[in-house]
Write an enzyme that holds these catalytic residues in place. Structure first.
Site, mmCIF file in Angstrom:
data_model
loop_
_atom_site.group_PDB
_atom_site.id
_atom_site.type_symbol
_atom_site.label_atom_id
_atom_site.label_comp_id
_atom_site.label_asym_id
_atom_site.label_seq_id
_atom_site.Cartn_x
_atom_site.Cartn_y
_atom_site.Cartn_z
ATOM 1 N N SER A 23 0.866 -1.180 0.000
ATOM 2 C CA SER A 23 0.000 0.000 0.000
ATOM 3 C C SER A 23 0.900 1.226 0.000
ATOM 4 O O SER A 23 1.744 1.370 -0.887
ATOM 5 C CB SER A 23 -0.945 -0.037 1.212
ATOM 6 O OG SER A 23 -1.817 1.062 1.206
ATOM 7 N N ASP A 33 -4.580 -5.078 5.702
ATOM 8 C CA ASP A 33 -4.886 -5.931 4.550
ATOM 9 C C ASP A 33 -3.752 -6.925 4.348
ATOM 10 O O ASP A 33 -2.579 -6.585 4.502
ATOM 11 C CB ASP A 33 -5.080 -5.060 3.309
ATOM 12 C CG ASP A 33 -5.651 -5.827 2.133
ATOM 13 O OD1 ASP A 33 -6.330 -6.854 2.354
ATOM 14 O OD2 ASP A 33 -5.432 -5.393 0.992
ATOM 15 N N HIS A 61 -2.559 -0.926 -3.166
ATOM 16 C CA HIS A 61 -3.771 -0.142 -2.971
ATOM 17 C C HIS A 61 -3.693 1.132 -3.811
ATOM 18 O O HIS A 61 -2.716 1.877 -3.734
ATOM 19 C CB HIS A 61 -3.940 0.238 -1.505
ATOM 20 C CG HIS A 61 -4.167 -0.937 -0.610
ATOM 21 N ND1 HIS A 61 -3.987 -0.874 0.747
ATOM 22 C CD2 HIS A 61 -4.561 -2.210 -0.871
ATOM 23 C CE1 HIS A 61 -4.256 -2.045 1.281
ATOM 24 N NE2 HIS A 61 -4.602 -2.880 0.312
#
Length: 196
Positions: free
Chosen positions: A17, A137, A44
């Site tokens: 991310s 995540d 992400h």
């Protein structure tokens, strides 16, 4: 193209991310064109903004890099980047399935969904690498990877721009190696050489 299924080569999933572009570049750059594994890349991304991630990574590695499309086949020596606003699944015939994300969480694209489907389709041939990023995540996905006999690496705190994702992964107790960013490519190469 007909998939090589059941897969006879490893599949490496790089999930990240915030801070991920530098991390992905440093992991992918040393991998050779004849790398005997398929690579999946999930970072992400804001689906409202145009992403140049695929083009940037293609210029920084010898691997063939492309944006994943629904129905693509996993191929050794190629890296598929999950497009913004989609979730990527690995299907039972070693193909890519893409789902629209909608307007609400989970994170987009979801590392958890990618890793869980990779786990059940590739089992011990799956290697998940959790790189810098905010949030948690991938925590559920690496549980699936470990449950199905795969391997998990995580970036260490000292070299992570954001330690949320790697820290959450490490917190499960299921990470096989915690590595500085400078050591991840070599560890991937060694792992793949053992499993190819």
């Amino acid at each position: 193209m007909t998939p090589d299924f059941p897969l006879r080569f490893p599949v490496v999933a790089l999930v990240t991310s915030a801070g991920g572009l530098d991390a992905l570049t440093r992991v992918l750059a040393p991998l050779p064109a004849d790398f005997p594994a398929a690579v999946l890349v999930a970072q992400h991304l804001d689906p409202a903004r145009t992403s140049h991630l695929t083009a940037i990574l293609a210029a920084r590695t010898a691997l063939r890099v492309g944006e994943a499309a629904d129905g693509d086949v996993l191929v050794a020596g190629a890296a598929l980047v999950v497009p913004a606003g989609r979730h990527l699944l690995v299907t039972s015939d070693a193909r890519i399935g893409l789902l629209d994300t909608g307007d609400l969480p989970p994170a987009r694209p979801s590392a958890d969904l990618l890793l869980a489907t990779l786990a059940v389709t590739c089992g011990p041939r799956a290697l998940a690498v959790v790189l810098t990023g905010k949030g948690t995540d991938a925590q559920t996905g690496i549980r699936a990877i470990a449950h199905c006999g795969g391997t998990v690496f995580a970036q260490d705190e000292g070299t992570s721009a954001h330690f949320g994702m790697p820290g959450a992964a490490i917190g499960t107790g299921l990470v096989h190696a915690v590595l500085p960013l400078s050591g991840i490519a070599a560890a991937i190469l060694e792992h793949v050489a053992r499993h190819a």
